[in-house]
Design an enzyme around this catalytic site. Sequence first.
Site, short mmCIF file in Angstrom:
data_model
loop_
_atom_site.label_atom_id
_atom_site.label_comp_id
_atom_site.label_asym_id
_atom_site.label_seq_id
_atom_site.Cartn_x
_atom_site.Cartn_y
_atom_site.Cartn_z
N ASP A 1 11.35 5.51 -6.22
CA ASP A 1 11.02 4.20 -5.64
C ASP A 1 12.27 3.32 -5.78
O ASP A 1 13.17 3.63 -6.56
CB ASP A 1 9.84 3.61 -6.42
CG ASP A 1 9.48 2.22 -5.95
OD1 ASP A 1 9.52 1.98 -4.73
OD2 ASP A 1 9.18 1.37 -6.80
N LYS A 2 12.34 2.23 -5.03
CA LYS A 2 13.51 1.34 -5.14
C LYS A 2 13.20 0.13 -6.02
O LYS A 2 13.76 -0.03 -7.10
CB LYS A 2 13.97 0.88 -3.75
CG LYS A 2 15.25 0.01 -3.80
CD LYS A 2 15.65 -0.47 -2.44
CE LYS A 2 14.86 -1.67 -2.00
NZ LYS A 2 15.17 -2.91 -2.73
N THR A 3 12.26 -0.71 -5.57
CA THR A 3 11.99 -1.96 -6.28
C THR A 3 11.36 -1.69 -7.63
O THR A 3 10.31 -1.07 -7.72
CB THR A 3 11.06 -2.86 -5.43
OG1 THR A 3 11.65 -3.00 -4.14
CG2 THR A 3 10.91 -4.22 -6.08
N ASN B 1 1.75 1.66 -6.10
CA ASN B 1 2.03 2.30 -4.81
C ASN B 1 2.80 3.61 -4.96
O ASN B 1 3.00 4.33 -3.99
CB ASN B 1 2.81 1.33 -3.91
CG ASN B 1 4.12 0.89 -4.53
OD1 ASN B 1 4.28 0.94 -5.75
ND2 ASN B 1 5.06 0.48 -3.72
N ARG C 1 10.35 1.49 4.77
CA ARG C 1 9.07 1.07 5.38
C ARG C 1 7.99 2.14 5.17
O ARG C 1 7.23 2.47 6.06
CB ARG C 1 9.24 0.82 6.87
CG ARG C 1 10.24 -0.27 7.24
CD ARG C 1 9.74 -1.64 6.83
NE ARG C 1 10.43 -2.72 7.52
CZ ARG C 1 10.41 -3.99 7.13
NH1 ARG C 1 9.76 -4.31 6.03
NH2 ARG C 1 11.03 -4.92 7.80
N GLU D 1 7.73 -14.83 -4.81
CA GLU D 1 7.21 -16.18 -4.62
C GLU D 1 7.75 -17.14 -5.67
O GLU D 1 8.12 -18.27 -5.37
CB GLU D 1 5.68 -16.16 -4.66
CG GLU D 1 5.06 -15.54 -3.43
CD GLU D 1 3.59 -15.90 -3.30
OE1 GLU D 1 2.93 -16.10 -4.34
OE2 GLU D 1 3.11 -16.01 -2.15
N ASP E 1 10.64 -1.32 1.57
CA ASP E 1 11.56 -2.36 2.02
C ASP E 1 12.12 -2.06 3.40
O ASP E 1 12.08 -0.93 3.88
CB ASP E 1 12.72 -2.50 1.03
CG ASP E 1 12.55 -3.74 0.16
OD1 ASP E 1 11.57 -4.48 0.38
OD2 ASP E 1 13.38 -3.97 -0.73
N ASP F 1 7.41 2.90 -10.51
CA ASP F 1 6.88 2.01 -11.54
C ASP F 1 5.60 1.28 -11.13
O ASP F 1 5.00 0.59 -11.93
CB ASP F 1 7.94 0.96 -11.92
CG ASP F 1 8.18 -0.05 -10.80
OD1 ASP F 1 8.38 -1.24 -11.08
OD2 ASP F 1 8.17 0.37 -9.63
N LYS G 1 4.69 8.36 1.13
CA LYS G 1 5.55 8.84 0.04
C LYS G 1 5.05 10.21 -0.44
O LYS G 1 5.83 11.14 -0.66
CB LYS G 1 5.55 7.85 -1.12
CG LYS G 1 6.23 6.52 -0.81
CD LYS G 1 6.25 5.63 -2.05
CE LYS G 1 6.99 4.32 -1.79
NZ LYS G 1 7.13 3.51 -3.00
#
Length: 1202
Positions: A415-417, A831, A801, A513, A691, A828, A807
């Site tokens: 994963d990235k984020t 998702n 995306r 946010e 992303d 992490d 995934k």
Amino acid sequence: MGMDFSTLRTLISRYCVGEENWVDSRTIYIGHKEPPPGTEAFIQQRFPDNRIVSSKYTFWNFIPKNMFEQFRRVANFYFLIIFLVQLIIDTPTSPVTSGLPLFFVITVTAIKQGYEDWLRHKADNAVNQCPVHVVQHGKVTRKQSRKLRVGDVVLVKEDETFPCDLVLLASSRDDGTCFVTTASLDGESSHKTYYAVQDTKAYNTEKEVDTIHATIECEQPQPDLYKFVGRINIYMNNEPVARPLGSENLLLRGATLKNTEYIYAVAIYTGMETKMALNYQSKSQKRSAVEKSMNAYLVVYLCILISKAVINTALKYVWQSDPNRDEPFYNQRTEAERQRHILIRAFTDFLAFMVLFNYIIPVSMYVTVEMQKFLGSYFIMWDDEMFDEELGERAVVNTSDLNEELGQVEYVFTDKTGTLTENNMEFIECCVDGHIYVPHAICNGQVMPDAAGMDMIDSSPGPEAREHEELFFRALCLCHTVQVKEEETVDGIKHGIHQGKSTSFYISSSPDEVALVEGMKRLGFTYLRLNDGQMEILNRENEVEKFDLLDVLTFDSVRRRMSVIVRASTGEVYLFCKGADSSIFPRVISGKVDQVRARVEQNAVEGLRTLCVAYRRLSPDQYQEVCQLLSRARLALQDRDKRLAEAYDLIEKDLILLGATAVEDRLQEKAADTIESLHKAGIKVWVLTGDKMETAAATCYASKLFHRNTQILELTTKRTEEQSLHDVLFDLSRTVLRQHGGMTRDTFSGLSGDCTDYGLIIDGATLTAVMRPGQEGSNSGNYKEKFLEICRNCSAVLCCRMAPLQKAQIVKLIKASEEHPITLAIGDGANDVSMILEAHVGIGVMGKEGRQAVRNSDYAIPKFKHLKKMLLVHGHYYYIRISELVQYFFYKNVCFIFPQFLYQFFCGFSQQPLYDTAYLTLYNISFTSLPILLYSLMEQHINMDILKKDPCLYRDIAKNSLLRWPSFIYWTVLGVYDAIVMFFGAYFLFDNTTFTSNGQMFGNWTFGTLVFTVLVFTVTFKLALDTHYWTWINHFVIWGSLIFFVVFSLLWGGIIWPFLNYQRMYYVFMQMLSSGPAWFSIILLITASLLPDVLKKVIWRALWPTTTERIQNADKLYKGQLSEFTPLASLHAPPKANSQRRGSENQRNPRRSESFTKKVMFTRWQRAPDYCTFAPLLRFADGSRHSRQGYNYSGAGPETSV
């Protein structure tokens, strides 16, 4: 055929297809009160209690259930059959010889599984007996959590965990909201806002809450955490008032109440019907490549066993064809035996031989492997280098069955984020109508005091743009779900946000946010609070502006945007909308779209997360229409989500673009170094993210997944719009295969240098098209194969995306490809759970998105950087250890049982055992088990620091190289050779010779004992020769096990044991040791057995050393200090001729990611160390001579280039 077909179709669709279109409902009576007469029938439904059960066994079913599960394993069932055969027929060995090892294995496994289940019972009891506050008859009473029932009204206080799924009735906050963290459920640790039912939010005491008279209709329990459809009927003067209930009203079991003093809520789902319990998905059993190899070897040895038994049975009847041999005078048969059919006699003999030779299949290997995995997993948990001080967390092993699989990984899906990046957002800039605003640097075109020396990127907006600018700032201050937490920290006096801004902070379900609201604060617009439905903001003139919050159109991953509807103090109604550029731009009708789009694309290329902001003024009529749309959608019990999505689509249109924001998510510490090391280890890294492409691509460049000279191939929607998917795939395929005539990169080891470095980018929409099966008759063909062919020839792949399910589809696609590579998924968040469960090895990162990924993973690590040591060091060691364990077990059992097979040729195939019963029983349990167990826990064939410094060593063990068939055959042949030497060596040395001092000849038990003694010493010395890492524990166990064998043999044959009916071993061992020739024979046979293996190793190491062996030799030369020398490239095996060209090319064009080829000479004196860099005369790994120019070395001390 009485059954109605429509009923049958409904049942089939319900139970087979799924319940997406079929929603049953339940009715809950709040406080167990009957509805007023005449309103509806009172039907009390039965619901389960609130007991949670995660355990597998009970006290009563443990033994039968555990036995059933254990005997489902082929090896255990096989040994059970052998044991039963020994009990039923007259076999040459005692049933104890099979029964005792089997009993030991079954008992140890049962104790381990029972202990694990006891821990689960303990955890369940702790949860089930937790006290809960329930409102009954206007008073708060305490009861155990397990006694909670559907319909009970529960009081929950701040920082308490919700005991079941609840609908919020009232809160201590005036606006009826409460704040919750759901980290244990969906992995999101930030605060979320939930809302009380509007008609009950004013009830703030137990007595008031007890007066609520209402029923709730809602759907039956579903595992979807984000979906809830219900309706509450509140009886006012016996007339029901219906209000909608959605996921914003539902508090889930396991979530925690935050920033709210107390709440009152009603239980609607309890026990195993809660959403948390329904998400306890049983993980599919993952099996490692080593276990599959073990099973394959087992089948081979089973065939060998059967063939031995068949050969011996046939030869027995050939031998007995002579009547004198068939029935000699000293062993005459009974009449019953003479009458028995020859086939029955042959089958009985076959079974007897099976029993005699069954030890070739080692039952104790399974328990040794289980213990090795279980105990070995603690080395990961105890590793101080994998401890994160910031989080205070260590690595966690959730399943120890896959330890060795960490050493076989070929693909890493990350994963990235939050995994590659920190998930710690910082507001960078915003763009309003093309004008740039940077906090504390540029605002309104004015340079801020602390921005001296910055490059100016803004031109001052004109007066007409001021209105848009302030509207943009207000939009970001209002369009969010952020809460304000105030602290009383200034001199003990409560300072609100007006006096001391630093005493309050923002909390939200999304770190983006919080970053945006804090960014607005630094630009002069401060969000104060949400109070009684009014949002308050502080503008630049320090004036408080109030906006009525009319509605929130919550964010979802399909729309990729959120909106708020607010009424300003002037009475104007605004809809403010923010979201991804792809979801905002198509809905915009005016605004400076081109300027904003250009800035968004530029920020995305720099790796920043971008959002666009737009607004729309609503007239009173339009607002009424919006309210009706939302009300109708929210009251629907059927397809509520679909209707809400349609309503949102109608409302969020005709927008005016205001601008865009840019937020940075920093790369995690050492993420780039980790990815680079994985590349060098021959592991392909894929990034799977939700992303946008530009942001993800920038992160890939920063993390060294892509390099500046990587040729990027795009398989995206943008490209497939220009030409068909079929053409794009074939173009890309031709591009990547042009270099090497159809050979994939996998033909070479890992990342082959003969290929141009390709990187592929694919998006979710294109992946869906690729995965779609081809239509019959179309020329589309099978796109999956073509896609896989392209991917295999790329060094790195970025999938952007991506939905969570996509995934998992990607991982499944690679798993199922023809090479069947070992895959690892790391993430992490919630998702990432689907791909973590799908991959061979799943790793959860203990990030800011909670513990969902960690709980569903096989292993959990605090940070992404720890993956390097987990694979390159721990995975490498685990694989080396267990592969030696498996091969060694089969080897020592071949040595053990092949002499027994040869012995039958000298005893008339009479099934006479060569070894005593005690030796047969204890060989695998006591005499040879501990040394190999300790080896498999402690062995370090190469220093840990070297493994970290030189990732290329990981390639030496790739593709299950140590458990391939040639290696297996070598160990088996070695075992057969040793057995022949032991048996025939002892046979010829004692042939027709007296050996004892009194002239006695050795008997058959002495002969067997001699062979057994040579056997035990040979296999133990073989392991000692294979051991590279010696500690006092190794010495104690290896030599201690040999001493134990000698002491046991002396006691077993030196004492008359009263519990034995006969004692054939009495004084046998002592008699053997009293003979000088016996000692000579033992030493000679041990030497002869070990000599070929030693010679083979010496010759192979001298002539064809592997990279690992080169480094082992060098490490001995430098007395364990090799890790201080750099680099290790000179020790690698010379490359093939076709890679020499690449070496010279890389010298001309060095990449920043590649380590320079140099050698450093290190001399240790009494003073500080000196380093000297020089150009060696030898050829290096790249096949070229070293450049005459020396490279700088970063170590301490003086440095000279030669």
